[in-house]
Design a protein around this motif. Sequence first.
Motif, short mmCIF file in Angstrom:
data_model
loop_
_atom_site.label_atom_id
_atom_site.label_comp_id
_atom_site.label_asym_id
_atom_site.label_seq_id
_atom_site.Cartn_x
_atom_site.Cartn_y
_atom_site.Cartn_z
N LEU A 41 0.30 -11.98 30.47
CA LEU A 41 0.37 -10.73 30.81
C LEU A 41 1.53 -10.37 31.46
CD1 LEU A 41 -3.22 -11.46 32.69
CD2 LEU A 41 -3.31 -10.03 30.48
N PRO A 42 1.95 -8.72 31.39
CA PRO A 42 2.89 -8.78 31.58
C PRO A 42 2.13 -8.06 32.92
CG PRO A 42 1.95 -7.28 30.31
CD PRO A 42 1.44 -8.30 29.90
N ALA A 43 3.72 -8.34 33.78
CA ALA A 43 3.95 -7.35 35.30
C ALA A 43 3.07 -5.67 34.72
CB ALA A 43 5.31 -7.99 36.14
N LEU A 44 2.91 -5.08 35.91
CA LEU A 44 2.35 -4.08 36.19
C LEU A 44 3.56 -3.76 37.96
CD1 LEU A 44 0.74 -1.48 35.02
CD2 LEU A 44 -0.75 -2.60 36.44
N TYR A 45 3.77 -3.01 37.28
CA TYR A 45 4.54 -1.71 38.30
C TYR A 45 3.89 0.43 37.81
CZ TYR A 45 7.87 -5.31 39.57
OH TYR A 45 8.10 -6.56 39.67
N ALA A 46 3.78 0.38 39.05
CA ALA A 46 3.42 2.39 38.87
C ALA A 46 3.86 2.50 39.97
CB ALA A 46 1.54 1.52 39.60
N ALA A 47 4.16 3.74 39.70
CA ALA A 47 4.73 5.54 39.71
C ALA A 47 4.45 7.04 39.80
CB ALA A 47 6.70 5.26 39.66
N LEU A 138 1.00 -3.93 22.89
CA LEU A 138 1.80 -5.80 22.63
C LEU A 138 3.00 -5.17 20.97
CD1 LEU A 138 0.68 -9.25 21.52
CD2 LEU A 138 2.46 -8.40 21.10
N GLN A 139 4.35 -4.42 21.40
CA GLN A 139 5.11 -4.48 20.54
C GLN A 139 5.14 -5.53 19.43
OE1 GLN A 139 6.10 -0.62 19.75
NE2 GLN A 139 6.45 -2.47 17.99
N LEU A 140 5.33 -5.06 17.95
CA LEU A 140 5.68 -6.28 17.71
C LEU A 140 7.03 -6.18 16.70
CD1 LEU A 140 2.51 -6.22 14.76
CD2 LEU A 140 3.19 -8.28 16.70
N THR A 141 7.24 -6.70 16.84
CA THR A 141 8.72 -6.86 15.94
C THR A 141 9.52 -6.93 14.71
OG1 THR A 141 10.07 -9.12 16.11
CG2 THR A 141 9.80 -7.16 18.64
N GLY A 142 10.36 -6.31 13.65
CA GLY A 142 10.87 -6.83 13.26
C GLY A 142 10.80 -8.44 12.27
N GLN A 143 10.82 -8.61 13.44
CA GLN A 143 11.72 -10.45 13.42
C GLN A 143 9.96 -10.89 13.29
OE1 GLN A 143 14.20 -12.35 13.17
NE2 GLN A 143 13.01 -13.97 13.34
N ASP A 144 8.87 -10.60 13.69
CA ASP A 144 7.63 -10.68 13.90
C ASP A 144 7.27 -10.88 12.42
OD1 ASP A 144 7.52 -10.99 17.34
OD2 ASP A 144 6.49 -9.27 17.44
N PRO A 152 4.04 -18.38 11.27
CA PRO A 152 3.35 -17.95 11.67
C PRO A 152 2.57 -18.75 13.27
CG PRO A 152 2.22 -18.70 9.53
CD PRO A 152 3.21 -19.08 9.45
N ALA A 153 2.49 -20.06 13.07
CA ALA A 153 2.10 -20.68 14.23
C ALA A 153 3.35 -19.93 15.39
CB ALA A 153 2.48 -22.44 13.62
N ALA A 154 4.67 -20.28 14.96
CA ALA A 154 5.52 -20.17 16.30
C ALA A 154 5.41 -18.66 16.53
CB ALA A 154 6.58 -19.82 15.05
N LEU A 155 5.23 -17.46 15.68
CA LEU A 155 4.78 -16.66 16.21
C LEU A 155 3.62 -16.26 16.81
CD1 LEU A 155 5.09 -12.83 15.50
CD2 LEU A 155 3.86 -13.69 13.49
N GLY A 156 2.87 -16.96 16.68
CA GLY A 156 1.26 -16.75 17.50
C GLY A 156 1.54 -17.61 18.92
N ARG A 157 1.99 -18.64 19.11
CA ARG A 157 2.75 -18.89 20.41
C ARG A 157 3.39 -17.89 21.09
NH1 ARG A 157 3.56 -23.21 16.97
NH2 ARG A 157 5.77 -23.16 16.97
N ARG A 158 4.13 -17.31 20.07
CA ARG A 158 5.64 -16.21 20.71
C ARG A 158 4.28 -15.37 21.22
NH1 ARG A 158 7.29 -11.90 21.00
NH2 ARG A 158 6.59 -10.70 19.26
N LEU A 159 3.25 -14.41 20.87
CA LEU A 159 2.60 -13.89 20.80
C LEU A 159 1.76 -14.08 22.35
CD1 LEU A 159 2.06 -12.16 17.86
CD2 LEU A 159 3.44 -11.02 19.27
N VAL A 160 1.22 -15.05 22.47
CA VAL A 160 0.41 -15.16 23.53
C VAL A 160 0.98 -15.90 25.21
CG1 VAL A 160 -0.82 -17.64 24.04
CG2 VAL A 160 -1.17 -16.99 21.33
N HIS A 161 2.44 -16.62 24.81
CA HIS A 161 2.77 -17.60 25.70
C HIS A 161 3.63 -16.35 26.17
CE1 HIS A 161 0.64 -20.70 25.75
NE2 HIS A 161 1.02 -21.42 23.99
N THR A 162 3.75 -15.65 26.12
CA THR A 162 5.19 -14.95 26.35
C THR A 162 4.76 -13.22 26.42
OG1 THR A 162 5.76 -14.02 24.52
CG2 THR A 162 7.57 -15.64 25.40
N ALA A 163 5.31 -13.00 28.17
CA ALA A 163 5.23 -11.23 28.11
C ALA A 163 5.90 -10.22 27.70
CB ALA A 163 5.35 -11.30 29.90
N ALA A 164 6.76 -11.36 26.25
CA ALA A 164 7.57 -9.73 25.59
C ALA A 164 7.10 -9.14 25.20
CB ALA A 164 8.60 -10.72 24.99
#
Length: 191
Positions: A41-47, A138-144, A152-164
């Motif tokens: 999960l990403p951090a959450l900042y509010a203003a 969750l913003q997908l990229t051209g690389q995705d 596809p396994a590497a993509l799944g790991r990236r989407l699951v394990h990073t907040a990017a």
Amino acid sequence: MGGGHVSRPDFGMPQPDPTYPLTEFYLLLQRALDAAGCFALPALYAALQAPARHIYLDEARDYLTLSPTAAEGSTRLLAEGSLQLLYSTLHVQPDGTPAALLLTEECTRTTVAVQLLPPFVWEDPLPPLPDTPAALTLQLTGQDVLLADTDPAALGRRLVHTAAGKRWLHHPRADTFLAEKVAVLQRVYRR
């Protein structure tokens, strides 16, 4: 710990349209989540940049900014973290269009909606999100798109394990933050 988490079956519910451009990404993400058992999960900042006058809570939502990174004047409401998955459900519109992946947290049973955003210009509006306590994109990229075909396994790991690429749309802590700020503004600008 992986393997013990499964997608919740939706018997009698609409099935995802395989021709919809994001369907393969939703299904890939769901398989990766079910294998991993967690979701970064990403951090959450509010203003709140409200006008210098009396405002109401509904109006104040237009002045609320949520971000996964700190900015001047923002308050951290949530650090980066991980949701321990009990199960996931793909929320599908009656026409088969996937709207979001619903993640139910193991301990709290809180549901978080995850809406995928396409990596290209999208003309049509995305389907509406289901009503959940918290939601993020969750913003997908051209690389995705390339990885979906080549690894596809590497993509799944990236989407699951990073907040990017993840960004909160709403969260209960943001609602509390907004209510507190509006209460202060209402005291300052009493009529």
